[in-house]
Design a protein around this motif. Structure first.
Motif, PDB file in Angstrom:
ATOM      1  N   ARG A   1      12.792   2.466   1.057  1.00 20.73           N
ATOM      2  CA  ARG A   1      13.657   3.614   0.837  1.00 20.73           C
ATOM      3  C   ARG A   1      14.415   3.938   2.127  1.00 20.73           C
ATOM      4  NH1 ARG A   1      11.843   6.571  -3.523  1.00 20.73           N
ATOM      5  NH2 ARG A   1      13.967   7.395  -3.569  1.00 20.73           N
ATOM      6  N   VAL A   2      15.447   4.770   2.006  1.00 22.95           N
ATOM      7  CA  VAL A   2      16.249   5.223   3.154  1.00 22.95           C
ATOM      8  C   VAL A   2      16.425   6.736   3.044  1.00 22.95           C
ATOM      9  CG1 VAL A   2      18.515   5.162   4.268  1.00 22.95           C
ATOM     10  CG2 VAL A   2      17.491   3.039   3.419  1.00 22.95           C
ATOM     11  N   LEU A   3      16.191   7.448   4.147  1.00 24.98           N
ATOM     12  CA  LEU A   3      16.425   8.891   4.164  1.00 24.98           C
ATOM     13  C   LEU A   3      17.934   9.133   4.214  1.00 24.98           C
ATOM     14  CD1 LEU A   3      15.315  11.780   4.320  1.00 24.98           C
ATOM     15  CD2 LEU A   3      15.330  11.551   6.815  1.00 24.98           C
ATOM     16  N   LYS A   4      18.481   9.696   3.151  1.00 23.10           N
ATOM     17  CA  LYS A   4      19.926   9.872   3.060  1.00 23.10           C
ATOM     18  C   LYS A   4      20.423  10.891   4.085  1.00 23.10           C
ATOM     19  CE  LYS A   4      23.635  10.540  -0.267  1.00 23.10           C
ATOM     20  NZ  LYS A   4      23.991  10.782  -1.691  1.00 23.10           N
ATOM     21  N   GLY A   5      21.384  10.471   4.885  1.00 21.57           N
ATOM     22  CA  GLY A   5      21.950  11.358   5.900  1.00 21.57           C
ATOM     23  C   GLY A   5      21.165  11.378   7.192  1.00 21.57           C
ATOM     24  N   GLY A   6      19.949  10.830   7.185  1.00 20.94           N
ATOM     25  CA  GLY A   6      19.136  10.726   8.399  1.00 20.94           C
ATOM     26  C   GLY A   6      18.808  12.069   9.025  1.00 20.94           C
ATOM     27  N   LEU A   7      18.547  12.030  10.324  1.00 20.40           N
ATOM     28  CA  LEU A   7      18.146  13.234  11.052  1.00 20.40           C
ATOM     29  C   LEU A   7      19.272  14.264  11.133  1.00 20.40           C
ATOM     30  CD1 LEU A   7      16.020  11.738  13.975  1.00 20.40           C
ATOM     31  CD2 LEU A   7      15.197  12.953  11.943  1.00 20.40           C
ATOM     32  N   ASN A   8      20.512  13.803  11.169  1.00 20.52           N
ATOM     33  CA  ASN A   8      21.633  14.747  11.213  1.00 20.52           C
ATOM     34  C   ASN A   8      21.615  15.652   9.980  1.00 20.52           C
ATOM     35  OD1 ASN A   8      22.505  13.597  13.595  1.00 20.52           O
ATOM     36  ND2 ASN A   8      24.007  12.261  12.626  1.00 20.52           N
ATOM     37  N   HIS A   9      21.415  15.054   8.827  1.00 22.73           N
ATOM     38  CA  HIS A   9      21.383  15.841   7.588  1.00 22.73           C
ATOM     39  C   HIS A   9      20.074  16.629   7.490  1.00 22.73           C
ATOM     40  CE1 HIS A   9      23.178  16.883   3.816  1.00 22.73           C
ATOM     41  NE2 HIS A   9      22.103  16.529   3.117  1.00 22.73           N
ATOM     42  N   TRP A  10      19.008  16.092   8.065  1.00 24.70           N
ATOM     43  CA  TRP A  10      17.732  16.814   8.101  1.00 24.70           C
ATOM     44  C   TRP A  10      17.892  18.153   8.820  1.00 24.70           C
ATOM     45  CZ3 TRP A  10      12.810  16.642   6.242  1.00 24.70           C
ATOM     46  CH2 TRP A  10      11.809  17.319   6.945  1.00 24.70           C
ATOM     47  N   PHE A  11      18.584  18.135   9.968  1.00 19.77           N
ATOM     48  CA  PHE A  11      18.811  19.374  10.724  1.00 19.77           C
ATOM     49  C   PHE A  11      19.713  20.333   9.946  1.00 19.77           C
ATOM     50  CE2 PHE A  11      17.159  17.119  14.421  1.00 19.77           C
ATOM     51  CZ  PHE A  11      16.489  18.140  15.078  1.00 19.77           C
ATOM     52  N   LYS A  12      20.736  19.814   9.267  1.00 22.16           N
ATOM     53  CA  LYS A  12      21.687  20.680   8.565  1.00 22.16           C
ATOM     54  C   LYS A  12      21.080  21.317   7.316  1.00 22.16           C
ATOM     55  CE  LYS A  12      25.855  18.179  10.016  1.00 22.16           C
ATOM     56  NZ  LYS A  12      26.999  17.338   9.565  1.00 22.16           N
ATOM     57  N   THR A  13      20.148  20.629   6.680  1.00 15.98           N
ATOM     58  CA  THR A  13      19.631  21.130   5.404  1.00 15.98           C
ATOM     59  C   THR A  13      18.240  21.743   5.500  1.00 15.98           C
ATOM     60  OG1 THR A  13      18.798  18.911   4.882  1.00 15.98           O
ATOM     61  CG2 THR A  13      20.986  19.501   4.046  1.00 15.98           C
ATOM     62  N   ILE A  14      17.380  21.202   6.358  1.00 20.97           N
ATOM     63  CA  ILE A  14      15.986  21.650   6.417  1.00 20.97           C
ATOM     64  C   ILE A  14      15.714  22.517   7.651  1.00 20.97           C
ATOM     65  CG2 ILE A  14      13.572  20.934   6.442  1.00 20.97           C
ATOM     66  CD1 ILE A  14      15.114  20.291   3.847  1.00 20.97           C
ATOM     67  N   ILE A  15      16.080  22.053   8.824  1.00 22.82           N
ATOM     68  CA  ILE A  15      15.787  22.804  10.052  1.00 22.82           C
ATOM     69  C   ILE A  15      16.714  24.004  10.206  1.00 22.82           C
ATOM     70  CG2 ILE A  15      15.623  22.663  12.566  1.00 22.82           C
ATOM     71  CD1 ILE A  15      13.450  21.134  10.991  1.00 22.82           C
ATOM     72  N   ASN A  16      17.980  23.843   9.864  1.00 29.60           N
ATOM     73  CA  ASN A  16      18.937  24.941   9.997  1.00 29.60           C
ATOM     74  C   ASN A  16      19.763  25.072   8.718  1.00 29.60           C
ATOM     75  OD1 ASN A  16      20.391  27.025  11.228  1.00 29.60           O
ATOM     76  ND2 ASN A  16      21.904  25.614  12.080  1.00 29.60           N
ATOM     77  N   PRO A  17      19.131  25.440   7.613  1.00 32.36           N
ATOM     78  CA  PRO A  17      19.856  25.486   6.344  1.00 32.36           C
ATOM     79  C   PRO A  17      20.907  26.603   6.335  1.00 32.36           C
ATOM     80  CG  PRO A  17      17.681  26.478   6.106  1.00 32.36           C
ATOM     81  CD  PRO A  17      17.727  25.866   7.471  1.00 32.36           C
ATOM     82  N   PRO A  18      22.110  26.318   5.850  1.00 33.53           N
ATOM     83  CA  PRO A  18      23.162  27.352   5.816  1.00 33.53           C
ATOM     84  C   PRO A  18      22.853  28.406   4.764  1.00 33.53           C
ATOM     85  CG  PRO A  18      23.903  25.357   4.716  1.00 33.53           C
ATOM     86  CD  PRO A  18      22.580  25.021   5.335  1.00 33.53           C
TER      87      PRO A  18
ATOM     88  N   GLN B   1       0.805  -1.216   0.000  1.00 37.23           N
ATOM     89  CA  GLN B   1       0.000   0.000   0.000  1.00 37.23           C
ATOM     90  C   GLN B   1       0.846   1.277   0.000  1.00 37.23           C
ATOM     91  OE1 GLN B   1      -2.399  -1.970   3.449  1.00 37.23           O
ATOM     92  NE2 GLN B   1      -3.572  -0.190   2.789  1.00 37.23           N
ATOM     93  N   PHE B   2       1.987   1.244   0.689  1.00 38.53           N
ATOM     94  CA  PHE B   2       2.788   2.451   0.877  1.00 38.53           C
ATOM     95  C   PHE B   2       4.262   2.190   0.570  1.00 38.53           C
ATOM     96  CE2 PHE B   2      -0.653   2.426   4.029  1.00 38.53           C
ATOM     97  CZ  PHE B   2      -1.306   3.624   3.735  1.00 38.53           C
ATOM     98  N   ASP B   3       4.994   3.268   0.276  1.00 39.22           N
ATOM     99  CA  ASP B   3       6.454   3.208   0.297  1.00 39.22           C
ATOM    100  C   ASP B   3       6.898   3.292   1.750  1.00 39.22           C
ATOM    101  OD1 ASP B   3       6.656   3.127  -2.444  1.00 39.22           O
ATOM    102  OD2 ASP B   3       6.908   5.287  -2.659  1.00 39.22           O
ATOM    103  N   VAL B   4       7.932   2.556   2.106  1.00 45.70           N
ATOM    104  CA  VAL B   4       8.457   2.555   3.471  1.00 45.70           C
ATOM    105  C   VAL B   4       9.802   3.274   3.463  1.00 45.70           C
ATOM    106  CG1 VAL B   4       9.288   1.145   5.390  1.00 45.70           C
ATOM    107  CG2 VAL B   4       7.278   0.412   4.084  1.00 45.70           C
ATOM    108  N   VAL B   5       9.913   4.349   4.249  1.00 44.81           N
ATOM    109  CA  VAL B   5      11.150   5.134   4.308  1.00 44.81           C
ATOM    110  C   VAL B   5      11.772   4.970   5.691  1.00 44.81           C
ATOM    111  CG1 VAL B   5      12.201   7.400   4.054  1.00 44.81           C
ATOM    112  CG2 VAL B   5      10.180   6.806   2.689  1.00 44.81           C
ATOM    113  N   PHE B   6      12.915   4.285   5.760  1.00 40.78           N
ATOM    114  CA  PHE B   6      13.634   4.107   7.021  1.00 40.78           C
ATOM    115  C   PHE B   6      14.508   5.326   7.295  1.00 40.78           C
ATOM    116  CE2 PHE B   6      13.341  -0.411   5.491  1.00 40.78           C
ATOM    117  CZ  PHE B   6      12.501  -0.862   6.491  1.00 40.78           C
ATOM    118  N   PHE B   7      14.650   5.683   8.581  1.00 38.29           N
ATOM    119  CA  PHE B   7      15.615   6.725   8.939  1.00 38.29           C
ATOM    120  C   PHE B   7      16.130   6.503  10.349  1.00 38.29           C
ATOM    121  CE2 PHE B   7      11.638   8.523  10.496  1.00 38.29           C
ATOM    122  CZ  PHE B   7      11.984   9.174  11.668  1.00 38.29           C
ATOM    123  N   SER B   8      17.335   7.037  10.604  1.00 37.35           N
ATOM    124  CA  SER B   8      17.966   7.002  11.928  1.00 37.35           C
ATOM    125  C   SER B   8      18.729   8.320  12.072  1.00 37.35           C
ATOM    126  CB  SER B   8      18.894   5.780  12.052  1.00 37.35           C
ATOM    127  OG  SER B   8      19.736   5.657  10.922  1.00 37.35           O
TER     128      SER B   8
END
Length: 219
Positions: A141-158, A112-119
């Motif tokens: 699927r896998v979230l590339k870079g995980g939460l660390n990259h999420w914070f660097k690019t989306i939450i606190n983008p340079p 039914q859905f795509d499954v996206v793993f992250f850590s």
């Protein structure tokens, strides 16, 4: 540890993981042909392991969350304490050690859905992917870079520097808008000591149809 040293360490860690995955998959190719294995063929597992198509970027994930895309399930494979501390909107928690439990399979082994793993990075998410891929589960699927990259690019983008191309500024504006959606407040938003509350997408209720077990044996 400096940023360069940290980056080198992470790159080395990912290379080691990739090498381990290739060695494991390659070892499966050498198994005797008569040995029965559940899931996909070892040759296909090796091909899947080498491919980078399993990764989804943080920008793609932000777009899916903001647009309330209903076609995917986010699976946080970290421990429960880490999940309760911070996770992505609408994510469910299936710790890596519980990944193959019967209750977990209902979410992971479905069409039914795509499954996206992250850590925190994508180290443990990659392990979850290889386990489920070996069993023949689809749409992983896998979230590339995980939460660390999420914070660097989306939450606190340079913020781009003056010598960067126009595309960098366009990307920054997009990421800044995304960060505001997820609750980040910038100084230029504050007017008369009042801050507009960001609109967060409502929590998505995920229902997964469990696959019926086929009875073994004859009459």
């Amino acid at each position: 540890m400096t940023k360069k040293q940290t980056a080198k360490f992470l790159n080395f860690r990912y290379k080691i993981l990739a090498l381990i995955l290739v060695v494991l998959a390659g070892g499966l190719v050498l198994l005797p042909k008569y040995q029965k294995n559940e899931g996909i063929k070892p040759e296909q597992l090796l091909a899947n392991t080498i491919s980078l198509e399993r990764y989804i970027s943080t920008d793609q994930m932000a777009h899916k969350l903001i647009s309330q895309d209903p076609s995917f399930i986010l699976v946080d494979v970290r421990d429960e304490n880490s999940y309760n501390s911070y996770t992505l909107p609408n994510a469910i928690n299936i710790p890596l050690k519980k990944l193959l439990d019967d209750e977990s399979k209902a979410y992971l082994n479905q069409n039914q859905f795509d499954v996206v793993f992250f850590s925190n990075d994508h180290y443990y998410a990659d392990q979850a992917w290889i386990l489920c891929n070996r069993l023949g589960f689809k749409n992983l699927r896998v979230l590339k870079g995980g939460l660390n990259h999420w914070f660097k690019t989306i939450i606190n983008p340079p913020k781009p520097t003056e010598d960067m191309p126009e595309e960098a500024y366009s990307l920054y504006d997009t990421r800044k808008a995304a960060s505001m959606f997820f609750g980040v407040v910038y100084p230029d938003q504050v007017q008369s000591n009042e801050v507009e509350t960001p609109k967060i997408a409502p929590k998505k209720i995920i229902t997964v149809k469990k696959k019926k077990k086929v009875a073994e044996g004859g009459c």
